[in-house]
Every structure is written in structure tokens, then in C-alpha cells.
Design an enzyme around this catalytic site. Structure first.
Site, short mmCIF file in Angstrom:
data_model
loop_
_atom_site.label_atom_id
_atom_site.label_comp_id
_atom_site.label_asym_id
_atom_site.label_seq_id
_atom_site.Cartn_x
_atom_site.Cartn_y
_atom_site.Cartn_z
N ASP A 84 -4.39 3.82 -2.44
CA ASP A 84 -5.55 4.17 -1.62
C ASP A 84 -6.07 5.56 -1.99
OD1 ASP A 84 -5.88 1.90 0.18
OD2 ASP A 84 -3.85 2.40 0.83
N SER A 125 0.86 -1.18 0.00
CA SER A 125 0.00 0.00 0.00
C SER A 125 0.90 1.23 0.00
CB SER A 125 -0.89 0.01 1.25
OG SER A 125 -1.40 1.32 1.42
N ASP A 166 -6.64 -6.24 3.75
CA ASP A 166 -6.00 -4.92 3.77
C ASP A 166 -6.13 -4.30 5.16
OD1 ASP A 166 -5.10 -2.37 3.22
OD2 ASP A 166 -6.72 -1.86 1.84
N MET A 194 -11.91 4.49 -1.71
CA MET A 194 -12.65 4.76 -0.47
C MET A 194 -13.34 6.09 -0.66
SD MET A 194 -9.71 3.37 2.08
CE MET A 194 -8.50 3.46 0.77
N HIS A 197 -0.85 -1.18 -4.61
CA HIS A 197 -2.14 -0.86 -4.00
C HIS A 197 -2.19 0.64 -3.73
CE1 HIS A 197 -5.76 -1.87 -1.64
NE2 HIS A 197 -5.38 -0.90 -0.83
N MET A 244 -11.55 -5.67 4.43
CA MET A 244 -10.80 -4.69 5.23
C MET A 244 -10.59 -5.26 6.64
SD MET A 244 -9.97 -2.15 3.38
CE MET A 244 -9.18 -1.26 4.71
N HIS A 263 -7.88 1.28 -4.87
CA HIS A 263 -8.86 1.07 -3.81
C HIS A 263 -9.62 2.37 -3.57
CE1 HIS A 263 -9.43 -0.04 0.76
NE2 HIS A 263 -10.57 0.08 0.11
N MET A 294 -8.85 8.30 -1.13
CA MET A 294 -9.77 8.70 -0.04
C MET A 294 -10.30 10.10 -0.33
SD MET A 294 -7.64 7.40 3.27
CE MET A 294 -6.74 5.84 3.27
C1 DX5 Z 1 -6.51 1.86 4.94
C2 DX5 Z 1 -5.95 1.49 3.60
C3 DX5 Z 1 -4.85 0.50 3.66
C4 DX5 Z 1 -3.68 0.93 4.48
C5 DX5 Z 1 -2.91 -0.27 4.94
O1 DX5 Z 1 -7.62 2.63 4.78
O2 DX5 Z 1 -6.95 0.95 2.76
O3 DX5 Z 1 -4.45 0.10 2.36
O4 DX5 Z 1 -2.83 1.79 3.79
O5 DX5 Z 1 -1.87 0.18 5.72
P1 DX5 Z 1 -1.17 -0.72 6.84
O6 DX5 Z 1 -0.59 -1.91 6.11
O7 DX5 Z 1 -0.15 0.19 7.38
O8 DX5 Z 1 -2.24 -1.11 7.79
ZN ZN Z 2 -6.32 -0.01 0.84
#
Ligand code: DX5
Ligand code: ZN
Length: 230
Positions: free
Chosen positions: A39, A12, A184, A72, A37, A149, A70, A41
Site C-alpha cells: 500500500d 497487505s 481489499d 493511493m 500487496h 475497495m 496499490h 499512500m
Molecule cells: C487500505 C489498504 C488495505 C489495507 C487492508 O487503504 O488499501 O490494503 O491495508 O487492511 P485490512 O485487511 O486490515 O483491512
Molecule cells: Zn491496499
């Protein structure tokens, strides 16, 4: 016996140093990871804001690995075309977006699923959401990729929520789901072992990989997690 596909590692990039993102991506790619990956947001679906399609387009130029995007975000339907155009290879969106007071809005979910054209789609479920909604989803669409998740989304570096592994077992055993199950949040060598034992095969790890003093060792420790017997 149920067949569980090959284990893959997806760093990630949320945990990477964004001031030298290109170097960070090249570094983990050469150490043998499988997917990037990313993220996304929006500050609404989760209480944090990250990056948009413009940066995904830049990332595409730096790595040849598939981009696992991903989302979100509150309105995946609106933004999916832009992320595909930016170079996403997998679009991952949340079932919670379609949960209404009366239950799952399967019509809108299917519409969004069908809007992902030409690349893979994964559906994601948050820790508090019941996995039972996948009964209806799997009997309606030909889904072959689910993301579980294991933290509440929004931030990296949180602790793994072990209870979510019950969902993985239900998917594998009761619902006979044979596609990819990605996990994740809070993944390290020890939590990865429990996740793979439950039936996960794609491991997302941010802090554990990017924060490691020896990233190759961290990646290999995930790759070498014992696979569940087939
Ligand atoms: C959280 C993200 C994850 C996160 C994982 O909302 O979707 O992908 O970055 O990070 P670690 O591995 O540090 O928990
Ligand atoms: Zn993620």
C-alpha cells in the site's frame, strides 16, 4: 456460466511489523500466499503516508512473489515509471484520480493506463464511487483486473463495507467482466466468503493474516472459501 479465475491470497503488508519487514514477508510467503500487496499512500489522495519506491525495491530483494503495488496517490502517472523500475509486477491505481466535475476524464485515464508498460495493470474503485464508470472504461481499454475497495482507503483494520459487493455483481453479471476482481479491506474468513460468492477471486488481507495467532490457519481459511459455482 461465467468463469471466475482461481482464488489468490494477497497479504497487505501494511499490517506487518515494519521493524522486521523482511522476516514478516518471508514468513507469509512460506505459508503459501500468492502476491504481496503493498500500500502506497501519499498523504493527499488518502490521509496517511506509507512508503515509496525505495522500500519497494528492498522488498523485491526479499520475496520472489509478484509485487502488487496499490497506488493511493494523487498523481499515479508521475510515479508509475519509478514503481515499475523498483520491481512492481502489478500497478494498481484509482479511478477517482480521473473523476472531475464534468465526469470521468477518460483521456487521462487511458494515458496513465498506457504508461504501465510490461506489467499488469489494475484499476481500483473506492466505496462511494459508482461502478457505472466501468462501462466506459471497459469499452475503451482492454482491462482484465479490477480492485474493489471494501473500506475507505487510508488505514488497515477497518470494517468491511458489504454494499460494495453489489459492484462486483454488476461487473460480473451486467458487464460480463471475466478478469480478476480483487477485494481489499476488512477481509476475514466470513467477509471473504461473501466476496467470493459475489464474484471476487483475489483477496487482500492485512490485519486478518499478520495479526493472526496462527497465520497458516488464517491463510488457509481464505484459500478454502467456497467458490461460486461455475
Ligand atoms: C487500505 C489498504 C488495505 C489495507 C487492508 O487503504 O488499501 O490494503 O491495508 O487492511 P485490512 O485487511 O486490515 O483491512
Ligand atoms: Zn491496499
Amino acid at each position: 456460466m461465467v468463469y471466475y479465475p482461481q482464488i489468490k491470497i494477497a497479504p497487505s503488508i501494511l499490517a506487518a511489523d515494519y521493524s522486521k519487514l523482511a522476516e514478516e514477508l518471508i514468513d507469509v510467503e512460506k505459508r503459501g500466499v500468492d502476491l504481496m500487496h503493498i500500500d502506497i499512500m501519499d498523504g493527499h489522495f488518502v490521509p496517511n503516508i506509507t512508503i515509496g519506491p525505495g522500500i519497494v525495491r528492498t522488498i523485491k530483494k526479499v520475496t520472489s512473489l509478484p509485487l502488487d503495488v496499490h497506488l493511493m496517490i494523487e498523481d499515479p502517472y508521475k510515479y508509475i515509471p519509478e514503481f515499475i523500475d523498483s520491481g512492481a509486477d502489478i500497478i494498481n491505481f484509482h479511478v477517482e484520480v480521473f473523476l472531475e466535475d464534468t465526469g470521468l476524464n477518460i483521456k487521462n485515464l487511458v494515458k496513465t493506463y498506457q504508461s504501465v508498460k510490461g506489467i499488469r495493470t489494475a484499476l481500483t474503485i473506492n466505496p462511494p464511487t459508482k461502478v457505472e464508470c466501468f462501462r466506459e472504461i471497459l469499452s475503451t481499454i482492454d482491462l482484465d483486473f479490477i480492485l474493489i475497495m471494501s473500506v475507505n482507503p487510508g488505514f488497515g483494520g477497518q470494517s468491511f463495507i458489504n454494499d460494495v459487493l453489489d459492484k462486483v455483481r454488476i461487473l460480473r453479471e451486467d458487464l460480463q467482466f471475466k478478469g480478476d476482481i480483487q477485494i481489499d479491506g476488512g477481509i476475514n474468513a466470513s467477509t471473504a466468503e461473501s466476496a467470493v460468492e459475489a464474484g471476487c477471486n483475489i483477496l487482500v488481507a492485512g490485519t486478518y493474516i499478520f495479526g493472526a495467532s496462527d497465520r497458516t490457519e488464517a491463510i488457509n481459511s481464505l484459500k478454502n472459501v467456497k467458490r461460486r459455482k461455475q
